[in-house]
Design a protein around this motif. Sequence first.
Motif: not given
Length: 731
Positions: A471-491
């Motif tokens: 389906g369609e995305p639930l949410k889209t956002f940018s975490p910071g002003p600089s280009l984000v190159t990696a992400v991880a979510i806590s357990p």
Amino acid sequence: MTNASHRVCSIVPVFDALREKYGWSLRDVLGHGGSAHVFRESWKGIPCAVKISKNPLALQNTKELERLQRELQAVKELRCDPHILRLVNHSVCMGHLITVWELAEGTLHDELNSVQKLFGDGGVVPQELLRWMDEAARGIDRLNERGIYHRDIKPQNLFLVDGHVKVGDLGFAKFGGASTFSNSITGTLGYVPLEAVQGETKPTIDVFGLAATYVHLRTGRKPFGNDAVTIIERMREGAFEYQGLTGPEIYCLRKALSPDPDERFGTAGQLARELQYAAPARRVHRGVTLTPNNWPQISESIRRQWRRGVLGRWSSTVTLLLGLFLAVWGLLGSPFSRIGTEDVGARPSPSDSQQAHQAAQHGTAAAAQEEPGMDVGAGPPAERRLSAAHSAPSPQMIVRKEPVVIVHVLPRVRGVVPPQSLAESDGLVELPFEPPATSPGFEAAQFHPRRRRVLGLSTDGLVTLWNEAGGEPLKTFSPGPSLVTAVAISPDGNTLVAGTNDGTLVLCDPDTGRTFRRLQGHSRAIRSIEFDALGERVLSASDDRTVRIWNADRGRCERILSGHTGPVQFASFSPDGLRVVSASADHSSRVWDVRSERLLAILKDGEFQVSGARFLADGQTVITTAWDGNVRIWDVATARVKTILRAKTKVLHSLDVDPTGRRAAIACGDTPLIWEVYTNRARMLGSHGAIIRTVRFDRSGSRLVTSSWDGTIRVWDADNGKELSVLGNAR
């Protein structure tokens, strides 16, 4: 006279009185515990277990005796509960408590012993254990709802009746604040929390015991060690046995076995549900070779399992004969001489290795007995490639091992189209190393640990959240002003960490995108981020040639691991969180000790960039991917290669290992590959059509998510290779 002799003499009159009153012989001993003797007897013609306390009850007056009888009657009224061992009758004889219980087939501790006799060290397979934990939790919660606390939950006190678990042996149970047994120490050390040892009963005492029982049955080792001093010290620190447990299991059990009773789960049912989610959902198989020494145990195991099945108890003799037949057949060299319920890695027979060696030497595909499109070699001098006439559209791989190992490729799933670009005669596929400039692709993807959602990172630095089904995305956002190159979510799913191209770590809420902390330290772009199993520390790898370990709660850098001479592409924790392995563009992987920051090993084999590195479940073995098209398994202690899987494409961008540590997912060009590490079987899934940047298993290991520069994120069934959903818009 010694204390032991005095106790024996004092209980003999009790035995004589019971023999005279009930006609019991008290000779068929079922067991002797620290608090009671247990005999097999009959009650009104029905086989039962009679438990006689070793010491007299410390009752001050008649009122306390009446209260004890009321409390035991309350347990007796639970006789219809399917998860509580039925109390048939109770009485007091010469001050000793006499209880008559439903007769069980055995305990969970007996089952663990049977497994270890067959397979050596280790525990019960998770699928069976999770069912036992669920049934035990139901019985415990039923007792707790009535104000009854067992206070001695352990494998020996969880009984099997017709294959189902029942909570029994309520000798230490506490009813409304009064103990039925006079003992200064409640329960068994290592299975009750510290406050219980000190005489204080909290409502979570049985939750602690159930969690400790899970650790014992899952790992095959006592939860906090063997001697009293070690047990007390480790209980104070919450340092239970974690070897062989997955990260999500460690996270769940750390909470249940916390020294602070307020941090534990409120009920046993909550713990059981969390374990259902955290433990590996995929059934694994362990093999056992039949020998003259172990066939009686195998026959007994088969007989016990069959007795619990639909055929009934009459089949025990038949199954015993069947076990004997299988044992003799195995000794005669039957191809079916490996049976069991958990496969720890089959090894090829000498004949297979000899055939493979002959195939490598003489260049005949028929001698190797392999499918078209597969090569078997004994090392670089003997490596060969099948001609285009023998090549199939299926992916081509070479497995090299000392001695030679033949790889059996699982058949492709019906309906999954193989990547046609891999059918080139030379087997090497060159794909672009930069994302197309048209619409954005995806650099990373990860399952949400608590919800059926997928988190994606696009090449333009935006984080997108989807429902897993599509389906369609639930949410889209940018975490910071600089280009984000990696992400991880806590357990726990409450914190998202994003790494940017200027070396900043941004901590934010994954649901709202709200930033609540920034961590500075790296001087260049961050390439990978990972949480430890408990969600307390964050590991980051950067182009500045360092790996850093951060305290997520305090927001500070705790360790800096330096030594690489090139950008660090990836880093990950060992299952116990005590080691880190990194992968770098300097053509090497490095293993570090977290506490001392000491370099333990440098893993290098060739002059190619290493793109991924992860530990297997034992914490002593590392698997790496490199841009020479090889997947290597290393022994950390010797820094030597144990196994090599060669995929005939030079683009291996990403690597992940499932929670059991038994299979790996590899981004093999534009197609994901799943490799059964211990059985040397490999399966290619469907094609993305562009380079895959990330492969990640979910917490159960049953699903796989892949992200690609083709503009899509795909979810796969890791067991059968079926594509479950496609997120995003393909170009």
